[in-house]
Every structure is written in C-alpha cells, then in structure tokens.
Design a protein around this motif. Structure first.
Motif, mmCIF file in Angstrom:
data_model
loop_
_atom_site.group_PDB
_atom_site.id
_atom_site.type_symbol
_atom_site.label_atom_id
_atom_site.label_comp_id
_atom_site.label_asym_id
_atom_site.label_seq_id
_atom_site.Cartn_x
_atom_site.Cartn_y
_atom_site.Cartn_z
ATOM 1 N N ALA A 11 2.368 -6.814 4.779
ATOM 2 C CA ALA A 11 2.251 -5.405 4.406
ATOM 3 C C ALA A 11 0.788 -5.116 4.068
ATOM 4 N N PRO A 12 0.086 -4.338 4.906
ATOM 5 C CA PRO A 12 -1.358 -4.150 4.706
ATOM 6 C C PRO A 12 -1.749 -3.671 3.307
ATOM 7 N N LEU A 13 -1.065 -2.642 2.793
ATOM 8 C CA LEU A 13 -1.476 -2.106 1.502
ATOM 9 C C LEU A 13 -1.137 -3.042 0.349
ATOM 10 N N GLN A 14 -0.021 -3.756 0.451
ATOM 11 C CA GLN A 14 0.308 -4.689 -0.622
ATOM 12 C C GLN A 14 -0.643 -5.889 -0.611
ATOM 13 N N GLU A 15 -1.021 -6.361 0.578
ATOM 14 C CA GLU A 15 -2.000 -7.450 0.635
ATOM 15 C C GLU A 15 -3.347 -6.972 0.094
ATOM 16 N N ALA A 57 -18.851 3.282 -1.379
ATOM 17 C CA ALA A 57 -18.612 4.250 -2.450
ATOM 18 C C ALA A 57 -17.295 4.987 -2.258
ATOM 19 N N SER A 58 -16.863 5.136 -1.007
ATOM 20 C CA SER A 58 -15.609 5.847 -0.745
ATOM 21 C C SER A 58 -14.394 5.125 -1.304
ATOM 22 N N ALA A 59 -14.543 3.842 -1.669
ATOM 23 C CA ALA A 59 -13.418 3.097 -2.242
ATOM 24 C C ALA A 59 -13.334 3.231 -3.757
ATOM 25 N N LEU A 60 -14.330 3.832 -4.382
ATOM 26 C CA LEU A 60 -14.394 3.872 -5.845
ATOM 27 C C LEU A 60 -13.248 4.628 -6.516
ATOM 28 N N PRO A 61 -12.622 5.655 -5.886
ATOM 29 C CA PRO A 61 -11.487 6.298 -6.562
ATOM 30 C C PRO A 61 -10.370 5.342 -6.952
ATOM 31 N N LEU A 62 -10.278 4.177 -6.308
ATOM 32 C CA LEU A 62 -9.256 3.208 -6.702
ATOM 33 C C LEU A 62 -9.490 2.720 -8.124
ATOM 34 N N PHE A 108 5.242 -1.394 0.979
ATOM 35 C CA PHE A 108 5.548 -2.595 1.751
ATOM 36 C C PHE A 108 5.740 -2.321 3.238
ATOM 37 N N ASP A 109 5.302 -1.165 3.714
ATOM 38 C CA ASP A 109 5.330 -0.893 5.148
ATOM 39 C C ASP A 109 4.420 -1.878 5.862
ATOM 40 N N ASP A 110 4.809 -2.242 7.108
ATOM 41 C CA ASP A 110 4.040 -3.273 7.801
ATOM 42 C C ASP A 110 2.978 -2.722 8.748
ATOM 43 N N SER A 111 2.619 -1.452 8.584
ATOM 44 C CA SER A 111 1.438 -0.916 9.269
ATOM 45 C C SER A 111 0.652 -0.086 8.270
ATOM 46 N N LEU A 112 -0.659 -0.046 8.462
ATOM 47 C CA LEU A 112 -1.508 0.681 7.534
ATOM 48 C C LEU A 112 -1.195 2.169 7.550
ATOM 49 N N GLU A 113 -0.976 2.728 8.726
ATOM 50 C CA GLU A 113 -0.701 4.164 8.835
ATOM 51 C C GLU A 113 0.593 4.531 8.121
ATOM 52 N N GLU A 114 1.652 3.737 8.324
ATOM 53 C CA GLU A 114 2.915 4.032 7.646
ATOM 54 C C GLU A 114 2.778 3.866 6.144
ATOM 55 N N GLY A 115 2.014 2.857 5.721
ATOM 56 C CA GLY A 115 1.816 2.656 4.295
ATOM 57 C C GLY A 115 1.102 3.828 3.642
ATOM 58 N N LEU A 116 0.056 4.333 4.293
ATOM 59 C CA LEU A 116 -0.663 5.487 3.744
ATOM 60 C C LEU A 116 0.239 6.719 3.699
ATOM 61 N N HIS A 117 1.102 6.858 4.712
ATOM 62 C CA HIS A 117 2.044 7.988 4.708
ATOM 63 C C HIS A 117 3.031 7.854 3.553
ATOM 64 N N THR A 118 3.496 6.626 3.282
ATOM 65 C CA THR A 118 4.426 6.413 2.175
ATOM 66 C C THR A 118 3.772 6.775 0.847
ATOM 67 N N LEU A 143 -7.890 9.475 -2.510
ATOM 68 C CA LEU A 143 -7.147 8.225 -2.640
ATOM 69 C C LEU A 143 -6.898 7.577 -1.286
ATOM 70 N N LEU A 144 -6.445 8.361 -0.320
ATOM 71 C CA LEU A 144 -6.142 7.785 0.990
ATOM 72 C C LEU A 144 -7.405 7.270 1.666
ATOM 73 N N ARG A 145 -8.525 8.000 1.508
ATOM 74 C CA ARG A 145 -9.799 7.508 2.055
ATOM 75 C C ARG A 145 -10.208 6.211 1.365
ATOM 76 N N ALA A 146 -9.986 6.143 0.060
ATOM 77 C CA ALA A 146 -10.358 4.938 -0.682
ATOM 78 C C ALA A 146 -9.543 3.736 -0.221
ATOM 79 N N GLN A 147 -8.237 3.915 -0.043
ATOM 80 C CA GLN A 147 -7.413 2.806 0.413
ATOM 81 C C GLN A 147 -7.823 2.354 1.813
ATOM 82 N N HIS A 148 -8.074 3.320 2.683
ATOM 83 C CA HIS A 148 -8.472 2.985 4.050
ATOM 84 C C HIS A 148 -9.814 2.258 4.057
#
Length: 323
Positions: A21-25, A55-60, A76-86, A128-133
């Motif tokens: 899961a990209p976001l959980q990892e 700097a774009s990751a700092l909102p985390l 726990f979605d297994d793609s980055l796009e689905e995880g960001l949508h969740t 937030l979504l930009r920071a995660q990406h």
C-alpha cells in the motif's frame, strides 16, 4: 497489549494484502524518519531524506505535530492514485474529530490551510494531497520496485505457512511473541487496546521501513489492519542492497564487516590477516571484538588459532542480503 477479538466471520475474512500500500508504506517511512529507533543503522538515511524532502511536503508536519497522526492517513489502497482519492473522500466529521485529537495540547496555532480543512473547505485538501504525492516521489519512488519484490516474497511465505500449518501459526509467525488464545490474537503494543472487527475481517500488511512494534488501524467501516515490520530491517536503497554494506559496516567497522563475511569459512589468524591486509595483532583484536559479540568463534588447533562465523553472525548477514 493489543488484543484483536476475532469472530468466526473475521477468521474467514483474514486477508494478507496481495500488494504493498503506497501511502501506508510512506507513513511508516515518515515515522521512521522522525523517530529515533535504530539510529546507528538509520541515522545516515534519515539525514539524507530530511535534506531531500521538498518544501511541498512540509504540510505533513503541520498535520502530525506530535507522535500521533490522524487516522484518515491510514490508507491501504494498493495504488497511489486510489489512496489519495480515499484520503480526499474522508468523512468531514472524522476529519474534524481527528484534527482536534492530534492537535490537542499543542500551543502552536494551526496554519491557515489546516484551519480551512477543519472547516470543511474543499480547497484545503490540495496542500495535503500535494504533500503526500511529493513525499512519496522523494522517499518511496526510488525504492518502490524493491518494496514490491520484498512484499511478493513475504506474501508467498505467508501463503505457504497458512497452507502447511493454518492461520493460527501464520498469525503467530507474523509478530514474534504474539499468541492466538482461542479467538483473541494478542501481541505487545504501546498501549492497552482491544480491537473488535465484528465481522469486518482483518488485513495483514508487511512494511519494509518500520522496525518498531506492529501498527494497528481500525478505520470506520473498513477491516482493521495490522501493519507489521518485515524485510531486512535496514534502510532500503535503489540498488536493491537494502543499504547492507554501508549500514552494517557503519556499525561494525569496515574491517570487522569484511572479516565477518570472510569467516563463512574457517581461517587462521595469519590467513585472515593476509586477506584483510592488516597485521596479525590487529586481526586478533578485531576477532576478539566479534567474538565478544557472539558473532565468531575462536578455537586453538595445535599451533594455529582458527576463527569461524557463528550462526548468529550468519543470521545477521543473511537478514541483510549477504551470503
């Protein structure tokens, strides 16, 4: 102690994540980044990543001002796009309650974008979504192929254990020291926690960045998830070595690391000294240090002294990809 109370329906729905899961990892990597576990092995990795995060990751950092993150980041979605949508479609009431929980007791005012997110402003999701990406591209993308390979190996190992010995043995093997007592799976945790899936099942997910205790998430309306440490227990590097040589040599010293590798076969002190390019006295001193750590054995055979790697020394190298 963590206690997961499993019904018959839960046992039937225990699932090992087929893909990472990209976001959980990413979450586990960021936790490892800010914690100080295994500083000898992870210190250089932490410093390198802290220098490279954009700097774009700092909102985390705004979102996780202390040691606790809001639960809507456990995705726990297994793609980055689905995880960001969740993440983006999290229930607004849960967002508000979680933001209030993680920021409770922090005197520093929340930044404007976080206050907007608390109010439900749709535009506040973009930072937030930009920071995660951005964090994923910096921290995870260079090693993502390695994470996928490690996950596939862990998946196959787990499937074989279930097939040969059953789910109870498989659960106990995932978390050392855990036990399945009747319908309750127990293992050590930072707090007392009882998790009741009540028919939702259970998701098991290995992580290859976190080396601490298993992480338990219980998201509303979804199966609880146990993210457990697996893999080599070292920083992952793009060349696939897991940082083996650099990290382990940094702990042992390069001469002792080279000695440990050579001692898969028995060597005399003089023979070992020649291979390492050091004096016999220096070789004896290094061997004594490794022997004191239980990594080599030394026996006398006539006028010679013979050194050999112990099972513990071999295990240390095997866990880090060495022969």
């Amino acid at each position: 102690m963590i206690r997961i109370h499993l019904t018959a329906a839960d046992f039937a729905r225990i699932r090992f994540a087929p893909r990472p899961a990209p976001l959980q990892e990413l979450n586990t990597a960021l936790m490892m980044l800010v914690h100080r576990h295994d500083e000898l092995l992870f210190g250089r990795w932490r410093r390198r990543l802290l220098r490279s995060l954009p700097a774009s990751a700092l909102p985390l950092a705004d979102l996780v001002p202390g040691t606790q993150a809001p639960c809507f980041l456990d995705v726990f979605d297994d793609s980055l796009e689905e995880g960001l949508h969740t993440v983006r479609t999290t229930d607004p009431d849960l967002v508000r309650s979680e933001l209030e929980r993680v920021r409770a007791g922090h005197a520093t005012p929340a930044p404007a974008w976080l206050r907007d997110l608390h109010r439900g402003d749709a535009g506040a999701w973009q930072p937030l979504l930009r920071a995660q990406h951005a964090a994923f591209e910096t921290v995870m993308r260079p090693v993502w192929c390695l994470v996928q390979d490690l996950h596939q190996g862990e998946f196959a190992r787990h499937a074989l254990t279930v097939a040969e010995h059953g789910i109870g043995t498989a659960l106990a093997a995932l978390v050392p020291g855990s036990q399945l007592r009747g319908d309750v799976w127990e293992f050590e945790g930072p707090t007392e926690q009882d998790v009741r899936p009540d028919g939702r099942g259970l998701l098991l997910l290995p992580t290859f960045h976190w080396t601490g205790r298993p992480l338990v998430a219980d998201p509303p309306g979804r199966p609880p998830a146990v993210t457990y440490p697996a893999g080599p227990g070292l920083p992952l590097t793009p060349d696939g070595t897991g940082g083996t040589d650099e990290a382990l040599a940094g702990v042992l010293g390069r001469t002792r690391f080279a000695m440990l590798r050579l001692l898969a076969e028995e060597h005399t002190t003089s023979g070992l000294a020649r291979r390492l390019g050091v004096s016999n006295a220096t070789c004896s001193a290094h061997a004594a240090a490794l022997r004191g750590a239980g990594l080599v054995t030394t026996v006398r055979a006539g006028r010679s002294v013979l050194h050999r790697r112990t099972a513990l020394g071999s295990l240390l190298l095997q866990r880090r990809g060495e022969g």
